[in-house]
Design a protein around this motif. Structure first.
Motif, PDB file in Angstrom:
ATOM      1  N   GLU A  48       0.826  -1.202   0.000  1.00 56.45           N
ATOM      2  CA  GLU A  48       0.000   0.000   0.000  1.00 56.45           C
ATOM      3  C   GLU A  48       0.864   1.256   0.000  1.00 56.45           C
ATOM      4  O   GLU A  48       2.065   1.194   0.267  1.00 56.45           O
ATOM      5  N   ALA A 256      -8.279  -8.582  -2.571  1.00 52.57           N
ATOM      6  CA  ALA A 256      -9.003  -7.332  -2.811  1.00 52.57           C
ATOM      7  C   ALA A 256      -8.938  -6.881  -4.265  1.00 52.57           C
ATOM      8  O   ALA A 256      -9.532  -5.876  -4.617  1.00 52.57           O
ATOM      9  N   PRO A 258      -9.956  -6.111  -7.716  1.00 48.76           N
ATOM     10  CA  PRO A 258     -11.241  -6.172  -8.420  1.00 48.76           C
ATOM     11  C   PRO A 258     -11.029  -6.800  -9.778  1.00 48.76           C
ATOM     12  O   PRO A 258     -10.186  -6.356 -10.546  1.00 48.76           O
ATOM     13  N   VAL A 259     -11.745  -7.877 -10.076  1.00 46.53           N
ATOM     14  CA  VAL A 259     -11.508  -8.563 -11.348  1.00 46.53           C
ATOM     15  C   VAL A 259     -12.603  -8.237 -12.347  1.00 46.53           C
ATOM     16  O   VAL A 259     -13.761  -8.072 -11.973  1.00 46.53           O
ATOM     17  N   PRO A 260     -12.226  -8.147 -13.631  1.00 46.70           N
ATOM     18  CA  PRO A 260     -13.211  -7.802 -14.649  1.00 46.70           C
ATOM     19  C   PRO A 260     -14.136  -8.968 -14.979  1.00 46.70           C
ATOM     20  O   PRO A 260     -14.198  -9.422 -16.107  1.00 46.70           O
ATOM     21  N   ARG A 268     -12.999 -12.443  -0.415  1.00 51.36           N
ATOM     22  CA  ARG A 268     -12.324 -11.214  -0.053  1.00 51.36           C
ATOM     23  C   ARG A 268     -12.204 -11.030   1.456  1.00 51.36           C
ATOM     24  O   ARG A 268     -13.144 -11.221   2.201  1.00 51.36           O
ATOM     25  N   VAL A 270     -11.759  -8.198   3.835  1.00 49.48           N
ATOM     26  CA  VAL A 270     -11.754  -6.751   3.942  1.00 49.48           C
ATOM     27  C   VAL A 270     -11.095  -6.393   5.270  1.00 49.48           C
ATOM     28  O   VAL A 270     -11.582  -6.745   6.330  1.00 49.48           O
TER      29      VAL A 270
ATOM     30  N   SER B 159      -6.778   9.898   7.102  1.00 55.02           N
ATOM     31  CA  SER B 159      -6.113   9.259   5.964  1.00 55.02           C
ATOM     32  C   SER B 159      -7.014   9.357   4.731  1.00 55.02           C
ATOM     33  O   SER B 159      -8.183   9.723   4.835  1.00 55.02           O
ATOM     34  N   MET B 162     -10.234   7.322   4.941  1.00 57.67           N
ATOM     35  CA  MET B 162     -11.155   7.948   5.898  1.00 57.67           C
ATOM     36  C   MET B 162     -11.852   9.150   5.289  1.00 57.67           C
ATOM     37  O   MET B 162     -13.038   9.363   5.481  1.00 57.67           O
ATOM     38  N   ARG B 165     -14.509   8.244   3.087  1.00 58.08           N
ATOM     39  CA  ARG B 165     -15.692   7.825   3.832  1.00 58.08           C
ATOM     40  C   ARG B 165     -16.466   9.020   4.364  1.00 58.08           C
ATOM     41  O   ARG B 165     -17.691   8.996   4.428  1.00 58.08           O
ATOM     42  N   ASP B 189      -5.649   2.732  -2.253  1.00 57.38           N
ATOM     43  CA  ASP B 189      -5.043   1.420  -2.386  1.00 57.38           C
ATOM     44  C   ASP B 189      -6.117   0.344  -2.504  1.00 57.38           C
ATOM     45  O   ASP B 189      -7.242   0.535  -2.053  1.00 57.38           O
ATOM     46  N   VAL B 190      -5.725  -0.823  -3.063  1.00 52.47           N
ATOM     47  CA  VAL B 190      -6.725  -1.877  -3.277  1.00 52.47           C
ATOM     48  C   VAL B 190      -7.459  -2.276  -2.003  1.00 52.47           C
ATOM     49  O   VAL B 190      -8.652  -2.553  -2.041  1.00 52.47           O
ATOM     50  N   THR B 191      -6.753  -2.305  -0.877  1.00 57.33           N
ATOM     51  CA  THR B 191      -7.420  -2.733   0.353  1.00 57.33           C
ATOM     52  C   THR B 191      -8.493  -1.719   0.750  1.00 57.33           C
ATOM     53  O   THR B 191      -9.588  -2.088   1.158  1.00 57.33           O
ATOM     54  N   LEU B 192      -8.175  -0.428   0.605  1.00 59.36           N
ATOM     55  CA  LEU B 192      -9.155   0.605   0.924  1.00 59.36           C
ATOM     56  C   LEU B 192     -10.251   0.631  -0.120  1.00 59.36           C
ATOM     57  O   LEU B 192     -11.420   0.836   0.181  1.00 59.36           O
ATOM     58  N   GLN B 193      -9.864   0.415  -1.371  1.00 58.22           N
ATOM     59  CA  GLN B 193     -10.844   0.368  -2.450  1.00 58.22           C
ATOM     60  C   GLN B 193     -11.888  -0.699  -2.150  1.00 58.22           C
ATOM     61  O   GLN B 193     -13.083  -0.474  -2.296  1.00 58.22           O
ATOM     62  N   ALA B 194     -11.412  -1.857  -1.681  1.00 53.32           N
ATOM     63  CA  ALA B 194     -12.330  -2.939  -1.349  1.00 53.32           C
ATOM     64  C   ALA B 194     -13.289  -2.490  -0.244  1.00 53.32           C
ATOM     65  O   ALA B 194     -14.485  -2.761  -0.303  1.00 53.32           O
ATOM     66  N   GLN B 195     -12.766  -1.788   0.756  1.00 50.91           N
ATOM     67  CA  GLN B 195     -13.620  -1.298   1.841  1.00 50.91           C
ATOM     68  C   GLN B 195     -14.688  -0.339   1.320  1.00 50.91           C
ATOM     69  O   GLN B 195     -15.853  -0.422   1.697  1.00 50.91           O
ATOM     70  N   GLU B 198     -17.324  -2.099  -0.815  1.00 51.54           N
ATOM     71  CA  GLU B 198     -18.181  -2.854   0.092  1.00 51.54           C
ATOM     72  C   GLU B 198     -19.203  -1.913   0.731  1.00 51.54           C
ATOM     73  O   GLU B 198     -20.399  -2.195   0.806  1.00 51.54           O
ATOM     74  N   GLY B 219     -12.570  -3.584 -13.589  1.00 46.14           N
ATOM     75  CA  GLY B 219     -12.724  -4.497 -12.460  1.00 46.14           C
ATOM     76  C   GLY B 219     -13.755  -3.960 -11.483  1.00 46.14           C
ATOM     77  O   GLY B 219     -14.619  -4.691 -10.988  1.00 46.14           O
ATOM     78  N   GLU B 223     -17.639  -5.367 -10.486  1.00 46.06           N
ATOM     79  CA  GLU B 223     -17.987  -5.669  -9.114  1.00 46.06           C
ATOM     80  C   GLU B 223     -19.280  -5.022  -8.633  1.00 46.06           C
ATOM     81  O   GLU B 223     -20.017  -5.630  -7.875  1.00 46.06           O
TER      82      GLU B 223
END
Lengths: 366, 329
Positions: A48, A256, A258-260, A268, A270, B159, B162, B165, B189-195, B198, B219, B223
């Motif tokens: 990250e 995490a 995202p796949v097309p 996942r 989270v 951050s 945050m 959000r 970042d991908v981890t935050l993107q996932a949050q 969601e 992607g 989703e």
């Protein structure tokens, strides 16, 4: 022997000073990073924002000086080089940056930009330089006549090609690619990725590829090192890592993506909570504040990066107890049969398409 | 499908008049509609007109330089004809927007609480104290830890994830019927993107709001979206239910886009590329705008602009060679 060997690299930046210049707080940007890279291969550093991946790439080039550790390149100890030897080393290792708009001098023509490294390193007599510039432009897929133009006359993708040509001018063995395609549109991104790969095959270049786009990393890298808060938590061959990531942080990161593919199956993870600050990284395992598998020991003991003997190393106390991670990376299922054919036809050009090409009647004969 | 759509855009055209007298055709004959509770993805590359379309919906384009025609019907209003006062009443209330860069879209000199409370008081009125309680509740809904404390912090203390959000909390302050999200996860970042993704799914399920998601990331589209519109050079070139777009795209540009992203399960030495450049939008080509870059091009493509045609129910393409699967079967 590895082309590049990095051992125990440390860099702490001073974040705050007292009135009298005494350091009050440090950002532990890189804290004990070791890896090796063979000639002609690609190592990706992922993690990250703020995990230290860009700092590592700059330490390797000695663009910033490490506080501790060693970097060996082609058998030489980089950290003991004097100014002259360092300059000679820079011929062998180059860097490409993320922003092709900021990394080219707007007041120089492309020809001047590409001649500069040749002149600096005194690589060839002035009379031959022009020819070399033309050759470099052809190498990255640009027309030689463009040498007279200025950077602002080019699109983002073309500028990144110019930056690559500049890096190639000195015939390096290693190129550090710091998010080289992040600022580019999807269709341009694929052109640059294809170019990087082609050049690697042709010239035997080694790459350190810094990126946060994991699908891109899977596509381009031979090896991957996953970084969290200044440390490598897992390193493996790309295929092995994406097949079954081991460290809980790698699992979360890869799950995490995202796949097309609509309605892709996902397991996942989270992550809850925020990324801790590198100013004050947590004691013990630096991932323990966000780790779903945390136990008491993780809060106090820092796990070491333990190799498994077949090229996969993980820094986690609980590695042997963790559940299987085989289904963690989402399956995008590749292309549908129709899409597969369409993409092939799209790439193959007009002749691959039934009834394609510009017909004189202008109608579809199919 | 029987009910009237929540938002219905008809023949939207946007031209920008530059200082030098140049006219740029940013958006041309765009038709879009989104049903209550649905998510529409608007995808395309830089400069394709997707963000301009979203700004037109919000009434945020500069009046001096942007010439807009067509109709945007939302909730009984034509947003292009309503007064500024009505627009101000709708924005932040029934119509909300999230931007890509949460740092520049929050006011750095106000606490996040003040910014959310301001929205609530402006549209809902009531006592300051109850607005503050609602703000805390909203922060809790977007999973900000210890919201009672965080509410008095300034944006720079938070951050990136945050802040995004907080932006979402603010957008949700008055239970919008439509949320326009312009690249909401691109800076993360991908981890935050996932949050955040969601969270958007959660909120959609809870509130039934419709979402227009603008992104270049296919992607992300796969989703969260139900339907997708692909834009190229100011026009919609393809519109389809999300599954169909990814399995049987009907416009060559979409094929190129899908082929150019690296796949996890598909090892390719070379990715597909789209050669050439986007046309100059001061003088758009007479025929199909993608013709110059299209490997499937015919003479007819360059003569007249192709219409958006229905290839199968709900699947539209602006390509005279569609259905494309016939070209490769």
């Amino acid at each position: 022997m590895a082309l590049l060997e990095v051992k125990g690299l440390v860099k702490h930046f001073v974040a705050e000073r007292s009135l009298f210049g005494r350091a009050l707080a440090h950002v532990k940007a890189v804290d004990g990073v070791s890896f090796a890279l063979d000639a002609g291969k690609t190592l990706a550093l992922v993690g990250e924002s703020g995990c230290g991946k860009s700092t590592v790439s700059r330490l390797v080039l000695r663009l910033i000086e490490p506080d501790a550790g060693s970097v060996r390149f082609d058998g030489r100890d980089l950290l003991s080089l004097d100014a002259g030897a360092l300059r000679a080393f820079r011929r062998e290792a180059q860097i490409i940056f993320q922003d092709p708009y900021a990394s080219l001098n707007p007041r120089m023509t492309v020809g001047q930009i590409l001649t500069e490294p040749l002149a600096l390193h005194n690589l060839m007599p002035p009379a031959q330089r022009r020819e070399r510039v033309e050759e470099l432009l052809r190498l990255v897929g640009l027309e030689p006549r463009l040498a007279r133009r200025y950077p602002h006359e080019f699109s983002g993708g073309q500028r990144q090609r110019i930056a690559i040509a500049r890096a190639l001018a000195v015939e390096p063995k290693l190129i550090i690619c710091d998010e080289p395609v992040s600022a580019l549109d999807v269709s341009i991104r694929s052109q640059i990725l294809n170019l990087l790969r082609e050049l690697q095959d042709r010239l035997g270049l080694a790459y350190i590829f810094v990126s946060h786009d994991l699908a891109v990393v899977k596509h381009i890298a031979d090896h991957v090192a996953v970084m969290n808060l200044g440390q490598i938590v897992e390193t493996a061959e790309a295929d092995a890592l994406f097949a079954a990531p081991r460290h809980p942080y790698s699992r979360a990161l890869l799950s995490a993506i995202p796949v097309p593919k609509p309605r892709a199956k996902s397991s996942r993870i989270v992550l809850q909570g925020e990324i801790p600050s590198a100013l004050d990284p947590p004691p013990g395992c630096r991932f323990h504040t966000r780790c779903p598998y945390v136990v008491e020991r993780c809060r106090s003991d820092m796990p070491k990066l333990v190799p498994d003997g077949i090229g996969h190393a993980t820094a986690c106390h609980r590695m042997s107890e963790l559940p299987s991670s085989e289904a963690i990376v989402p399956a995008d299922g590749g292309f549908s049969p129709v899409l597969e054919k369409l993409v092939a036809a799209f790439s193959g050009g007009t002749e691959a398409v039934r009834g394609g090409g510009v017909s004189s009647l202008g109608t579809d004969p199919a | 499908m029987s009910a009237a759509p929540l938002i219905d855009i008809k023949d939207l055209r946007i031209r920008f008049h530059g200082d030098d007298g140049r006219v740029t055709h940013a958006v041309d004959s765009v038709d879009l509609s989104v049903a209550h509770g649905a998510t529409l993805g608007l995808v395309g590359e830089s400069g394709c007109g997707k963000s301009v379309t979203s700004l037109a919906i919000m009434g945020l384009l500069p009046k001096q330089s942007a010439e807009i025609s067509g109709a945007i019907r939302f909730d009984g209003f034509d947003l292009l004809k309503t007064s500024d006062q009505t627009l101000r009443d709708l924005r932040g209330n029934r119509l909300a927007m999230i931007f890509q860069e949460p740092m520049t879209s929050l006011n750095p000199s106000l606490t996040i609480g003040e910014q959310i409370i301001e929205t609530i008081l402006r549209h809902r009125g009531g006592a300051r104290r109850s607005a503050r309680e609602r703000a805390i509740e909203l922060l809790r809904r977007v999973h900000i830890p210890s919201p009672e404390r965080r509410i008095d912090e300034y944006p720079h203390k938070l951050s990136g994830g945050m802040r995004q959000r907080v932006m979402i909390a603010m957008a949700l302050a008055c239970d919008p019927r439509l949320l326009v999200a312009d690249e909401p996860t691109t800076a993360l970042d991908v981890t935050l993107q996932a949050q955040i993704l969601e969270l958007m799914r959660e909120l959609k399920a809870a509130s039934g709001a419709a979402i227009i998601l603008i992104t270049h990331d296919l992607g992300v589209v796969a989703e969260v979206c139900d339907e997708v519109a692909v834009m190229y050079a100011g026009e919609i070139v393809e519109r389809a239910p999300v599954d169909e777009l990814f399995s049987t795209p009907q416009h060559p540009y979409t094929v190129g886009l899908l082929g150019s992203i690296p796949r996890l399960d598909h090892r390719a030495d070379q990715l597909a590329t789209i050669e050439g450049m986007v046309p100059n939008m001061a003088q758009p080509p007479a025929g199909c705008r993608f013709a110059a870059r299209c490997p499937f091009v015919l003479d007819a493509c360059t003569r007249a602009p192709p219409p958006l045609m229905e290839i199968s129910p709900g699947h539209l393409s602006r390509c005279i060679r569609a259905p494309l699967e016939l070209l490769v079967s």
